[in-house]
Design an enzyme around this catalytic site. Structure first.
Site, mmCIF file in Angstrom:
data_model
loop_
_atom_site.group_PDB
_atom_site.id
_atom_site.type_symbol
_atom_site.label_atom_id
_atom_site.label_comp_id
_atom_site.label_asym_id
_atom_site.label_seq_id
_atom_site.Cartn_x
_atom_site.Cartn_y
_atom_site.Cartn_z
ATOM 1 N N ARG A 74 0.832 -1.207 0.000
ATOM 2 C CA ARG A 74 0.000 0.000 0.000
ATOM 3 C C ARG A 74 0.866 1.256 0.000
ATOM 4 O O ARG A 74 0.567 2.209 -0.723
ATOM 5 C CB ARG A 74 -0.940 0.011 1.211
ATOM 6 C CG ARG A 74 -2.020 -1.048 1.122
ATOM 7 C CD ARG A 74 -2.921 -1.029 2.337
ATOM 8 N NE ARG A 74 -2.120 -1.236 3.545
ATOM 9 C CZ ARG A 74 -2.462 -0.854 4.766
ATOM 10 N NH1 ARG A 74 -3.613 -0.248 4.975
ATOM 11 N NH2 ARG A 74 -1.682 -1.089 5.794
ATOM 12 N N ASN A 114 -6.274 -2.633 2.371
ATOM 13 C CA ASN A 114 -6.227 -4.091 2.498
ATOM 14 C C ASN A 114 -7.641 -4.628 2.599
ATOM 15 O O ASN A 114 -8.514 -3.994 3.194
ATOM 16 C CB ASN A 114 -5.455 -4.509 3.754
ATOM 17 C CG ASN A 114 -3.963 -4.364 3.597
ATOM 18 O OD1 ASN A 114 -3.429 -4.303 2.508
ATOM 19 N ND2 ASN A 114 -3.261 -4.302 4.718
#
Length: 104
Positions: free
Chosen positions: A32, A50
């Protein structure tokens, strides 16, 4: 002298929205963070998060060219972790984001 698309994104009608689900080893490896940095580099706005199933979900908006480069990067060995699959779709941009953020 022509202006670079790096400093001046295309007109609003050139903006598209990429929605993608990335699976593989993409959690716990900085995916990320590095995805957000790449989006910033390409002047994209949106989010990355996520998912409970171990995948990562992202939405990115920007010029067609920059979104295309972002998708190419997601599918390349340069993306962090081990990307096994990228399910994606492109639609017109909504303009709802003002930056690219990690959420969740």
């Amino acid at each position: 002298m022509a202006e670079s698309p790096e400093t001046h994104p295309g007109p609003a009608n050139d903006a598209v929205r990429l929605t993608a689900r990335v699976s593989g080893v993409v959690q716990g490896v900085g995916f990320r963070y590095w995805t957000a940095r790449k989006a910033d580099e390409l002047l994209l706005t949106g989010t990355v998060r996520n998912r409970y199933d171990g995948s990562v979900e992202l939405v990115a908006e920007g010029s067609t060219a920059h979104v295309g480069r972002f998708l190419d990067w997601l599918n390349s060995p340069r993306a962090p972790g081990r990307v096994e699959n990228v399910e994606s779709g492109v639609s017109p941009a909504t303009g709802e984001f003002d930056e690219f953020r990690i959420v969740g």
